[in-house]
Design a protein around this motif. Structure first.
Motif, mmCIF file in Angstrom:
data_model
loop_
_atom_site.group_PDB
_atom_site.id
_atom_site.type_symbol
_atom_site.label_atom_id
_atom_site.label_comp_id
_atom_site.label_asym_id
_atom_site.label_seq_id
_atom_site.Cartn_x
_atom_site.Cartn_y
_atom_site.Cartn_z
ATOM 1 N N ALA A 1 0.825 -1.211 0.000
ATOM 2 C CA ALA A 1 0.000 0.000 0.000
ATOM 3 C C ALA A 1 0.862 1.264 0.000
ATOM 4 C CB ALA A 1 -0.938 -0.005 1.207
ATOM 5 N N THR A 2 1.966 1.245 0.749
ATOM 6 C CA THR A 2 2.857 2.411 0.818
ATOM 7 C C THR A 2 3.515 2.676 -0.523
ATOM 8 O OG1 THR A 2 3.242 2.056 3.168
ATOM 9 C CG2 THR A 2 4.877 3.387 1.981
ATOM 10 N N GLN B 1 15.642 1.124 -10.602
ATOM 11 C CA GLN B 1 17.096 1.122 -10.740
ATOM 12 C C GLN B 1 17.808 0.638 -9.484
ATOM 13 O OE1 GLN B 1 18.626 4.870 -12.245
ATOM 14 N NE2 GLN B 1 16.739 5.204 -13.380
ATOM 15 N N ALA B 2 17.114 0.632 -8.354
ATOM 16 C CA ALA B 2 17.739 0.285 -7.075
ATOM 17 C C ALA B 2 18.044 -1.201 -6.987
ATOM 18 C CB ALA B 2 16.826 0.698 -5.926
ATOM 19 N N SER B 3 19.118 -1.525 -6.269
ATOM 20 C CA SER B 3 19.456 -2.921 -5.989
ATOM 21 C C SER B 3 18.510 -3.504 -4.950
ATOM 22 C CB SER B 3 20.898 -3.022 -5.473
ATOM 23 O OG SER B 3 21.795 -2.584 -6.467
ATOM 24 N N GLY B 4 17.970 -2.648 -4.096
ATOM 25 C CA GLY B 4 17.012 -3.058 -3.076
ATOM 26 C C GLY B 4 16.295 -1.840 -2.543
ATOM 27 N N VAL B 5 15.099 -2.059 -1.987
ATOM 28 C CA VAL B 5 14.286 -0.969 -1.468
ATOM 29 C C VAL B 5 13.759 -1.382 -0.090
ATOM 30 C CG1 VAL B 5 12.210 0.411 -1.846
ATOM 31 C CG2 VAL B 5 13.580 -0.296 -3.798
ATOM 32 N N LEU B 6 14.059 -0.565 0.926
ATOM 33 C CA LEU B 6 13.520 -0.787 2.260
ATOM 34 C C LEU B 6 12.325 0.132 2.442
ATOM 35 C CD1 LEU B 6 13.799 -2.132 5.098
ATOM 36 C CD2 LEU B 6 15.066 -0.082 5.759
ATOM 37 N N VAL B 7 11.176 -0.447 2.753
ATOM 38 C CA VAL B 7 9.944 0.327 2.895
ATOM 39 C C VAL B 7 9.485 0.247 4.348
ATOM 40 C CG1 VAL B 7 7.574 0.643 2.091
ATOM 41 C CG2 VAL B 7 9.321 -0.257 0.527
ATOM 42 N N MET B 8 9.386 1.402 4.988
ATOM 43 C CA MET B 8 8.864 1.509 6.347
ATOM 44 C C MET B 8 7.512 2.219 6.234
ATOM 45 S SD MET B 8 11.333 -0.022 7.816
ATOM 46 C CE MET B 8 10.882 0.084 9.523
ATOM 47 N N PRO B 9 6.412 1.455 6.181
ATOM 48 C CA PRO B 9 5.098 2.048 5.898
ATOM 49 C C PRO B 9 4.599 3.049 6.927
ATOM 50 C CG PRO B 9 5.034 -0.339 5.697
ATOM 51 C CD PRO B 9 6.344 0.013 6.299
ATOM 52 N N LEU B 10 4.934 2.842 8.188
ATOM 53 C CA LEU B 10 4.413 3.747 9.203
ATOM 54 C C LEU B 10 5.395 3.868 10.351
ATOM 55 C CD1 LEU B 10 1.998 5.481 10.128
ATOM 56 C CD2 LEU B 10 1.127 3.449 11.284
ATOM 57 N N MET B 11 5.992 5.038 10.457
ATOM 58 C CA MET B 11 6.837 5.364 11.604
ATOM 59 C C MET B 11 6.002 6.277 12.488
ATOM 60 S SD MET B 11 9.984 4.102 11.492
ATOM 61 C CE MET B 11 10.959 5.174 12.529
ATOM 62 N N LYS C 1 2.450 1.726 -3.488
ATOM 63 C CA LYS C 1 1.416 2.154 -4.426
ATOM 64 C C LYS C 1 1.095 3.633 -4.238
ATOM 65 C CE LYS C 1 -3.227 0.936 -5.947
ATOM 66 N NZ LYS C 1 -4.379 0.046 -5.752
ATOM 67 N N GLU C 2 0.963 4.053 -2.979
ATOM 68 C CA GLU C 2 0.651 5.455 -2.689
ATOM 69 C C GLU C 2 1.818 6.380 -3.076
ATOM 70 O OE1 GLU C 2 -1.906 8.528 -1.097
ATOM 71 O OE2 GLU C 2 -2.155 6.594 -2.059
ATOM 72 N N MET C 3 3.048 5.956 -2.787
ATOM 73 C CA MET C 3 4.204 6.781 -3.138
ATOM 74 C C MET C 3 4.294 6.949 -4.654
ATOM 75 S SD MET C 3 8.271 6.294 -2.277
ATOM 76 C CE MET C 3 8.469 4.866 -3.349
ATOM 77 N N TYR C 4 4.114 5.867 -5.405
ATOM 78 C CA TYR C 4 4.175 5.960 -6.864
ATOM 79 C C TYR C 4 3.047 6.828 -7.415
ATOM 80 C CZ TYR C 4 7.363 1.947 -6.517
ATOM 81 O OH TYR C 4 8.395 1.102 -6.215
ATOM 82 N N ARG C 5 1.879 6.790 -6.763
ATOM 83 C CA ARG C 5 0.758 7.607 -7.218
ATOM 84 C C ARG C 5 1.025 9.091 -6.959
ATOM 85 N NH1 ARG C 5 -3.534 10.183 -5.449
ATOM 86 N NH2 ARG C 5 -3.264 9.648 -3.253
ATOM 87 N N LEU C 6 1.485 9.387 -5.736
ATOM 88 C CA LEU C 6 1.729 10.783 -5.369
ATOM 89 C C LEU C 6 2.991 11.349 -5.996
ATOM 90 C CD1 LEU C 6 0.827 10.637 -1.563
ATOM 91 C CD2 LEU C 6 -0.524 11.683 -3.399
ATOM 92 N N TYR C 7 4.015 10.533 -6.090
ATOM 93 C CA TYR C 7 5.331 10.976 -6.578
ATOM 94 C C TYR C 7 5.812 9.995 -7.640
ATOM 95 C CZ TYR C 7 4.652 13.121 -2.049
ATOM 96 O OH TYR C 7 4.104 13.775 -0.972
ATOM 97 N N PRO C 8 5.254 10.056 -8.848
ATOM 98 C CA PRO C 8 5.565 9.067 -9.887
ATOM 99 C C PRO C 8 7.052 9.001 -10.250
ATOM 100 C CG PRO C 8 4.114 10.801 -10.748
ATOM 101 C CD PRO C 8 4.292 11.060 -9.302
ATOM 102 N N ASN C 9 7.792 10.073 -9.990
ATOM 103 C CA ASN C 9 9.214 10.048 -10.320
ATOM 104 C C ASN C 9 10.031 9.191 -9.344
ATOM 105 O OD1 ASN C 9 8.625 11.962 -8.406
ATOM 106 N ND2 ASN C 9 10.023 13.503 -9.180
#
Length: 193
Positions: free
Chosen positions: A48-49, A66-76, A51-59
Motif C-alpha cells: 500500500a505504501t 534502478q535500485a538494488s534493493g528498497v527498504l519500505v517503512m510504511p508507518l513510523m 502504491k501510494e508513493m508511486y501515485r503521489l510521486y511518480p518520479n
C-alpha cells in the motif's frame, strides 16, 4: 521586592516527565503494527505504501526500478515530551520480492512535544550499499545517504546527479511530503515478524 526564582526540575520531576514522554511514544505507537503478528500484515502495508508513493510521486518509480534493493517503512510513529522516540516495521525488497523484515527505532532528547506519523523508503542504489545494510547487525543512517527531497519545491526530485549516491531516501506523511524531514539517528534491525 525580589522576583521569583526560576523553577528547576528535581530528579523526580525530570523522571516523571521522561516517563510521560515514553508513555506518549508507546501510546502513539499502538496503531503502528507493534504487537501485530505475521509477515502478511507488513507486506500488505508495504504494498500500500509503495502504491501510494508511486501515485503521489511518480518520479520515485524509476528510482525503485534502478535500485538494488528498497527498504519500505510504511508507518513510523514518532512522539515525545522532552524525551522522544520513533518506531516502525517494514520490509526489504529485492526485485519486488520481500527478502527480510526490519524494525526502525529512533531516540531523541530536547525540547519536543507531540506526535507525528510518516512513511519512508530507502533506495539502495548500489549492490555494495545493499550488502553493507544486510550484513550489519544494526545499521544506522549515515552520511552516505541523500534525501530525494526538494526542500523549496515541495516535491520529490530524481536529479540524475543524485542517482550516483549509494543510498537515497524518500520521507513522506499522510498529508504529503514532509519538507526537511530527517532520518538522522534512525537504527534498522532485522526482525522475524
Amino acid at each position: 521586592m525580589s522576583s521569583p526564582s526560576p523553577r528547576i526540575f528535581s530528579r523526580r520531576g525530570f523522571t516523571l516527565a521522561a516517563l510521560a514522554g515514553v508513555g506518549m511514544t508507546a501510546a502513539a505507537c499502538n496503531g503502528n503494527g507493534i504487537g501485530t503478528q505475521g509477515a502478511s500484515v507488513i507486506d500488505a502495508r508495504v504494498d500500500a505504501t509503495l502504491k501510494e508513493m508511486y501515485r503521489l510521486y511518480p518520479n520515485t518509480q524509476p528510482l525503485a526500478e534502478q535500485a538494488s534493493g528498497v527498504l519500505v517503512m510504511p508507518l513510523m510513529t514518532e512522539a515525545g515530551l522532552w524525551l522522544g522516540g520513533a518506531y516502525g516495521r517494514g520490509a526489504l525488497r529485492v526485485n519486488d520480492i520481500t527478502v527480510d523484515y526490519y524494525s526502525a527505532t529512533k531516540a531523541s532528547a530536547g525540547l519536543q512535544i507531540g506526535a507525528q506519523q510518516y512513511a519512508h523508503v530507502l533506495f539502495f542504489m548500489t549492490e555494495q550499499a545493499l550488502r553493507d545494510f544486510r550484513s550489519s547487525a544494526g545499521w544506522s543512517v549515515g552520511a552516505d545517504m541523500e534525501y530525494v527531497v526538494a526542500d523549496t519545491a515541495g516535491s520529490l526530485g530524481t536529479d540524475s546527479n543524485r542517482l550516483t549516491k549509494p543510498i537515497l531516501a524518500a520521507v513522506f506523511g499522510q498529508a504529503g511530503l514532509r519538507i526537511g524531514a530527517t532520518l538522522d539517528g534512525t537504527k534498522y534491525t532485522r526482525i522475524i515478524p
